[in-house]
Design a protein around this motif. Structure first.
Motif, PDB file in Angstrom:
ATOM      1  N   PRO A  79     123.267  23.846  29.133  1.00 10.73           N
ATOM      2  CA  PRO A  79     122.613  24.074  27.833  1.00 10.73           C
ATOM      3  C   PRO A  79     123.600  24.354  26.703  1.00 10.73           C
ATOM      4  N   LEU A  80     124.677  25.107  27.000  1.00  6.50           N
ATOM      5  CA  LEU A  80     125.642  25.413  25.947  1.00  6.50           C
ATOM      6  C   LEU A  80     126.296  24.152  25.387  1.00  6.50           C
ATOM      7  N   SER A  81     126.507  23.185  26.275  1.00  9.02           N
ATOM      8  CA  SER A  81     127.155  21.964  25.789  1.00  9.02           C
ATOM      9  C   SER A  81     126.278  21.224  24.789  1.00  9.02           C
ATOM     10  N   LEU A  82     124.965  21.388  24.914  1.00  7.18           N
ATOM     11  CA  LEU A  82     124.073  20.739  23.957  1.00  7.18           C
ATOM     12  C   LEU A  82     123.976  21.530  22.657  1.00  7.18           C
ATOM     13  N   LEU A  83     124.143  22.844  22.754  1.00  6.10           N
ATOM     14  CA  LEU A  83     124.065  23.686  21.562  1.00  6.10           C
ATOM     15  C   LEU A  83     125.357  23.666  20.749  1.00  6.10           C
ATOM     16  N   ALA A  84     126.462  23.475  21.464  1.00  7.65           N
ATOM     17  CA  ALA A  84     127.778  23.590  20.812  1.00  7.65           C
ATOM     18  C   ALA A  84     127.881  22.722  19.559  1.00  7.65           C
ATOM     19  N   GLY A  85     127.424  21.478  19.650  1.00  8.08           N
ATOM     20  CA  GLY A  85     127.522  20.561  18.523  1.00  8.08           C
ATOM     21  C   GLY A  85     126.842  21.081  17.272  1.00  8.08           C
ATOM     22  N   PRO A  86     125.511  21.295  17.327  1.00  6.58           N
ATOM     23  CA  PRO A  86     124.810  21.779  16.139  1.00  6.58           C
ATOM     24  C   PRO A  86     125.356  23.099  15.610  1.00  6.58           C
ATOM     25  N   VAL A  87     125.696  24.014  16.500  1.00 12.77           N
ATOM     26  CA  VAL A  87     126.215  25.310  16.040  1.00 12.77           C
ATOM     27  C   VAL A  87     127.518  25.131  15.269  1.00 12.77           C
ATOM     28  N   LEU A  88     128.406  24.326  15.825  1.00  8.69           N
ATOM     29  CA  LEU A  88     129.685  24.115  15.141  1.00  8.69           C
ATOM     30  C   LEU A  88     129.500  23.388  13.825  1.00  8.69           C
ATOM     31  N   VAL A  89     128.528  22.476  13.762  1.00  6.89           N
ATOM     32  CA  VAL A  89     128.269  21.769  12.509  1.00  6.89           C
ATOM     33  C   VAL A  89     127.839  22.761  11.430  1.00  6.89           C
ATOM     34  N   LEU A  90     126.962  23.694  11.809  1.00  6.20           N
ATOM     35  CA  LEU A  90     126.533  24.694  10.828  1.00  6.20           C
ATOM     36  C   LEU A  90     127.722  25.527  10.361  1.00  6.20           C
ATOM     37  N   LEU A  91     128.562  25.885  11.306  1.00  4.80           N
ATOM     38  CA  LEU A  91     129.762  26.653  10.972  1.00  4.80           C
ATOM     39  C   LEU A  91     130.648  25.861  10.012  1.00  4.80           C
ATOM     40  N   ALA A  92     130.783  24.577  10.296  1.00  4.53           N
ATOM     41  CA  ALA A  92     131.634  23.728   9.465  1.00  4.53           C
ATOM     42  C   ALA A  92     131.086  23.614   8.046  1.00  4.53           C
ATOM     43  N   MET A  93     129.773  23.527   7.935  1.00  9.26           N
ATOM     44  CA  MET A  93     129.169  23.428   6.613  1.00  9.26           C
ATOM     45  C   MET A  93     129.429  24.685   5.798  1.00  9.26           C
ATOM     46  N   ALA A  94     129.290  25.836   6.465  1.00  8.23           N
ATOM     47  CA  ALA A  94     129.547  27.094   5.767  1.00  8.23           C
ATOM     48  C   ALA A  94     131.010  27.176   5.349  1.00  8.23           C
ATOM     49  N   HIS A  95     131.879  26.778   6.254  1.00  5.99           N
ATOM     50  CA  HIS A  95     133.311  26.818   5.951  1.00  5.99           C
ATOM     51  C   HIS A  95     133.656  25.902   4.781  1.00  5.99           C
ATOM     52  N   TRP A  96     133.038  24.725   4.757  1.00  5.12           N
ATOM     53  CA  TRP A  96     133.285  23.768   3.678  1.00  5.12           C
ATOM     54  C   TRP A  96     132.912  24.381   2.332  1.00  5.12           C
ATOM     55  N   ARG A  97     131.729  24.982   2.291  1.00  2.81           N
ATOM     56  CA  ARG A  97     131.291  25.579   1.025  1.00  2.81           C
ATOM     57  C   ARG A  97     132.241  26.673   0.584  1.00  2.81           C
ATOM     58  N   PHE A  98     132.642  27.483   1.538  1.00  4.20           N
ATOM     59  CA  PHE A  98     133.567  28.564   1.229  1.00  4.20           C
ATOM     60  C   PHE A  98     134.892  27.995   0.704  1.00  4.20           C
ATOM     61  N   ALA A  99     135.393  26.979   1.390  1.00  2.86           N
ATOM     62  CA  ALA A  99     136.685  26.407   1.020  1.00  2.86           C
ATOM     63  C   ALA A  99     136.645  25.790  -0.381  1.00  2.86           C
ATOM     64  N   ILE A 100     135.569  25.083  -0.684  1.00  2.00           N
ATOM     65  CA  ILE A 100     135.463  24.472  -2.011  1.00  2.00           C
ATOM     66  C   ILE A 100     135.379  25.550  -3.090  1.00  2.00           C
ATOM     67  N   SER A 101     134.687  26.620  -2.786  1.00  2.27           N
ATOM     68  CA  SER A 101     134.593  27.671  -3.798  1.00  2.27           C
ATOM     69  C   SER A 101     135.969  28.290  -4.028  1.00  2.27           C
ATOM     70  N   LYS A 102     136.776  28.328  -2.992  1.00  5.54           N
ATOM     71  CA  LYS A 102     138.146  28.822  -3.148  1.00  5.54           C
ATOM     72  C   LYS A 102     138.954  27.865  -4.018  1.00  5.54           C
ATOM     73  N   TYR A 103     138.758  26.594  -3.820  1.00  3.67           N
ATOM     74  CA  TYR A 103     139.459  25.584  -4.604  1.00  3.67           C
ATOM     75  C   TYR A 103     139.120  25.745  -6.079  1.00  3.67           C
ATOM     76  N   GLN A 104     137.853  25.973  -6.345  1.00  2.67           N
ATOM     77  CA  GLN A 104     137.436  26.089  -7.734  1.00  2.67           C
ATOM     78  C   GLN A 104     137.839  27.419  -8.337  1.00  2.67           C
ATOM     79  N   GLY A 105     137.980  28.412  -7.501  1.00  4.23           N
ATOM     80  CA  GLY A 105     138.334  29.727  -8.012  1.00  4.23           C
ATOM     81  C   GLY A 105     139.836  29.893  -8.148  1.00  4.23           C
ATOM     82  N   ALA A 106     140.548  29.475  -7.087  1.00  7.10           N
ATOM     83  CA  ALA A 106     141.987  29.713  -7.102  1.00  7.10           C
ATOM     84  C   ALA A 106     142.749  28.591  -7.752  1.00  7.10           C
ATOM     85  N   GLY A 107     142.095  27.498  -8.033  1.00  8.18           N
ATOM     86  CA  GLY A 107     142.753  26.428  -8.767  1.00  8.18           C
ATOM     87  C   GLY A 107     143.275  25.308  -7.907  1.00  8.18           C
ATOM     88  N   GLY A 108     143.640  24.250  -8.512  1.00 11.22           N
ATOM     89  CA  GLY A 108     144.166  23.078  -7.822  1.00 11.22           C
ATOM     90  C   GLY A 108     144.924  22.213  -8.795  1.00 11.22           C
TER      91      GLY A 108
END
Lengths: 266, 264, 333
Positions: A237-266
């Motif tokens: 069961p964990l192998s089936l859950l791993a994908g969706p869970v990590l995708v959600l994590l990745a989405m959150a990380h992406w949003r966080f990272a972009i906000s850092k880009y916009q805040g800290a500059g580029g």
């Protein structure tokens, strides 16, 4: 949503069209990568000619593991690797900004404007070998096992895509982050082999820090009925859950990272 | 001569500037060593020795093969050379009082030194403390190992240079890199020793230039070759190096001519 | 006149990692990390109204691009507010994006290996432009900038001037209310620059598109932007009309008198001698109220005056004098 349907297929169409401008280089690339991975599989086969089993896994079982790992990596990487790896350069040159001034998701534009059809060779090789291996490993094929295989493949592809995306997005926070891919591919090599042969620290690495274990060993061990190291019966069961869970994590990380880009500059 | 030394030092300093890459490369190598040791321990589970090779020997093989042998990053050379020749940047070097291939070699020596010192040595130390590494089989074998190692680097440099130059005509460094990688992964003996190959194929594969990259140096180190065999393979290796150096010189001349005639 | 862009006390600070020199420094940076903070934009405020054309001027590193990035939603101000068309750009990024067009001088938004037409079609889909409106805009704008000959050519085959014209047309296809241009004429030849400037001036006039333009090229300002905002070292130092700047500075006009033969030393009260080349003498008319007639009257007949040339103050000189004599000037408008 409607905009996505009008834009995304067209983005992919434009990308394929631009790749075809360099048709011979493109075809050579597919051929060379096919050859290289085939060499890798041959190495494994040579070793098993001499030793019969590795960690209790026979050649057909290992072939299944190797090919499943390559297949799911290719599917996941097609939507992530090259596109996300190039973020570092885009940030450095300032070209990522051009994505932020459009009324469209920068992630979607980035991913689909580079949907990497170059993985076709990997996929052909992996699918071919996997098809053979599946006939050899003695799985009792019914609706349940087939459904599991399909779901595990999708989840494993998601695992790959999510991890690769998180590494790439780190470039928004710490511009020089491409070395993280070196670590990723180091662990990726490990995930080709049955987890039970590795010392505990590596097993845990493959299940937590860089959870590629869920994209190869865990689902395949479950499928062919082997005892799963560390996770035991939770593995399936964990192998089936791993994908969706990590995708959600990745989405959150992406949003966080972009906000850092916009805040800290580029 | 000092000019070339300066290039080597400059390469060293450039590498140190990318600290993330240093840590990652070190970490990646460590994982690789541990992975191969784990694999050999797994296949040797119930066997004392296979083909006359013991587990401690295979562990040593894995350590040397994953650290010293693969220390130098040959991929960069293919791209650097391929790109600079394709883009015509190399024309700048044609004007300088340096020989471009020698400049490249000096630079890569700097890179090799860095990678051995910063990455290979620490990993070897950790591996030795964890699993134990055998010393050379004898003084002769130890010294010849150093000679073979130098030869291995030269051959690897020449192979990468050949690919980089071919990239000029094929308009792709990418495919050449992957092809070379495939060949090396199977035939170089850096990971899987050639003595495990089916007997029928072994003889031929051991004579291919790729075998001098990983297999021959480590086989010598472990004392698997007699004195005369060692000298035989060393001489043969020199022969391959000479042949490939000739190939590089030819391709370089052809490329340089094409650039100066066509203007890049 | 409605305000389309309102900036209030906008400040932007960045953290940059410190670099240590030498081999020891390289080793040191392997284990430690230190940062310096720099301010790119410091307490900048201004209002821009509909259909204005504003030039944003300043030396490299003065904070021009940073300000544009904040107005287009790429960056978030450290302090202060930016309102564009009533929205906060970074909070409503996509909505803001629909109403603006952006042209980056050195970063292309066109697909390199594909025909211009393909990039335009992608633009149409992303901005959801109605078919009829798209066809009309494409026809009209392409004609104005003469894109016809190369609409179906791959971008990599175009000259820089052609590419820039295509970029500008693309940015206008969706009828944006505001057009931001970041150094659009950089690297262009004289003919292309002229075409672009005329086009932008017309788009501003005929279509009422508000234009914000950052540039080093003062001719851009002269031909397109009646209003000028100048920044230096992150601060706003001038905001007002270009001709007011000229008038305030009273930068001198240059008068060149050519005689049949060297009339000898020539001292005038109406003009100041700048250079004496014998038969040709250069003068500076420093006072606004002094006219050419006054000078010629003073020169008088009988000296063999052959030819006259009068040059208006060069905008570069105007700006240069401004930067040099900043402290003596009036406050920003």
């Amino acid at each position: 949503m409607q905009q996505a349907f009008r834009v995304i297929p067209f983005l992919v169409h434009l990308y394929v069209k631009s790749r075809m401008e360099y048709r011979s280089a493109f075809l050579l690339a597919i051929g060379a990568q096919f050859f290289s991975y085939a060499c890798g599989f041959t190495s494994l086969w040579v070793m098993l000619l001499r030793f019969d089993t590795l960690g209790g896994w026979s050649w057909p079982q290992l072939a299944l593991l190797f090919s499943f790992q390559l297949l799911t990596y290719s599917l996941g990487a097609a939507t992530s690797f090259v596109q996300l790896r190039d973020i570092e350069e885009k940030v450095r040159l300032g070209t990522f900004d051009t994505l932020l001034v459009k009324p469209f998701s920068p992630w979607a534009y980035l991913v689909f404007s580079g949907l990497n059809i170059g993985y076709a060779g990997h996929i052909a090789l992996a699918a071919g070998l996997m098809a053979w291996a599946l006939t050899q490993v003695g799985v009792d094929w019914n609706f349940g096992t087939v459904a599991y295989l399909v779901a595990a493949t999708i989840s494993a592809a998601m695992v790959n895509a999510a991890i690769i995306t998180m590494i790439g997005a780190t470039a928004f926070i710490v511009v020089q982050s491409s070395h993280l891919y070196t670590i990723f591919f180091g662990v990726w090599e490990l995930s080709r082999y049955p987890l039970n042969i590795f010392p505990a620290v590596l097993q845990w690495t493959l299940l937590t820090i860089v959870p590629l274990g869920f994209a190869s060993y865990v689902p395949m061990a479950y499928l062919i009925g082997k005892d799963i190291a560390v996770l035991g019966s939770w593995g399936g069961p964990l192998s089936l859950l791993a994908g969706p869970v990590l995708v959600l994590l990745a989405m959150a990380h992406w949003r966080f990272a972009i906000s850092k880009y916009q805040g800290a500059g580029g | 001569m000092s000019k070339y030394l300066a290039f080597a030092q400059s390469a060293l300093q450039t590498q140190l500037a990318y600290r993330g890459q240093v840590w990652a490369a070190w970490f990646g190598r460590l994982i690789q060593v541990f992975a191969w040791i784990a694999i050999w321990m797994a296949v040797y589970k119930d066997a004392g020795s296979v083909n006359g090779v013991t587990l401690p020997e295979m562990i040593t093989y894995a350590v040397i093969g994953s650290t010293l042998i693969t220390a130098w990053d040959w991929r960069k050379l293919i791209y650097t050379l391929g790109n600079s020749v394709t883009s015509g940047d190399v024309a700048i070097y044609l004007l300088k009082p340096l020989r471009f291939p020698l400049y490249l070699f000096a630079t890569e020596c700097g890179n090799l030194t860095y990678r051995i010192a910063a990455i290979a040595v620490p990993v070897i130390i950790v591996a030795t403390l964890t699993y134990g590494v055998l010393p050379p089989a004898s003084l002769f074998h130890g010294l010849m190992f150093l000679a073979f190692f130098a030869l291995s680097f030269v051959l690897m440099f020449l192979m990468a240079a050949l690919c980089g130059l071919l990239a000029f005509w094929l308009m792709t460094a990418f495919s050449l890199e992957w092809t070379l990688q495939g060949i090396l992964s199977l035939l170089s003996g850096s990971a899987i020793p050639l003595w495990f190959f089916p007997d029928a194929a072994q003889g031929l594969i051991k004579l291919l230039p790729s075998a001098w990259i990983g297999y021959h140096p480590i086989a010598v180190y472990l004392g698997k070759t007699t004195v005369s065999e060692t000298w035989f393979y060393f001489t043969l290796g020199l022969g391959w190096a000479g042949l490939m150096a000739g190939g590089v010189a030819l391709l370089w001349r052809a490329a340089a001519t094409r650039i100066t005639v066509q203007g890049g | 006149m409605t305000t389309v862009i309102a900036a209030r006390g906008v400040t932007k600070r960045f953290r940059q990692p410190k670099r240590f020199p030498g081999l020891v420094g390289s080793l040191r940076s392997l284990v430690t990390r230190q940062y310096t903070e720099m301010t790119a934009v410091n307490d900048v405020s201004f209002d821009i109204a509909t259909a204005e054309a504003v030039g944003y001027l300043g030396p490299n590193g003065a904070g021009k691009s940073t300000m544009i990035k904040m107005m287009t939603g790429i960056l978030v101000p450290s302090t202060g507010t930016v309102q564009v068309l009533g929205r906060t750009p970074h909070l409503q990024r996509q909505d803001n994006a629909r109403d603006i067009g952006v042209v980056f001088g050195q970063r292309s938004q066109l697909w390199w290996d594909l025909p211009v037409q393909d990039s335009f079609e992608l633009h149409r889909r992303i901005y959801d432009i109605a078919d009829a409106r798209y066809a009309e805009n494409l026809k009209h704008l392409s004609a104005l900038l003469d894109l016809g000959p190369f609409l179906d050519r791959a971008v990599r085959q175009l000259s820089l001037g052609q590419r820039m014209r295509a970029e500008i047309v693309m940015a206008l296809l969706h009828d944006p209310k505001i057009l931001f241009l970041d150094e659009p004429t950089i690297g262009l030849d004289v003919v292309a620059k002229d075409a672009v400037r005329r086009f932008l001036a017309e788009v501003n006039r005929e279509r009422g598109v508000t234009i914000i333009l950052t540039t080093h090229d003062l001719q851009d300002i002269e031909q397109i932007c009646p209003r000028l905002i100048m920044v230096d070292h992150a601060r706003l130092i001038f905001d007002g009309e270009l001709r007011k700047l000229r008038a305030t500075l009273g930068s001198s006009r240059r008068l060149t008198l050519e005689f049949a033969s060297d009339p000898g030393v020539l001292e005038l009260t109406t003009a100041r001698l700048v250079a004496d080349e014998g038969p040709i003498k250069h003068f500076a008319l420093e006072r606004e109220e002094v006219s050419l007639i006054d000078v010629l009257s003073e020169v008088g007949n009988g000296r063999g005056l052959k030819d006259i040339k009068l040059d208006e103050p060069n905008i570069e000189e105007v700006i240069r004098s401004f930067y040099q004599g900043r402290n003596a000037l009036a406050q920003p408008a």
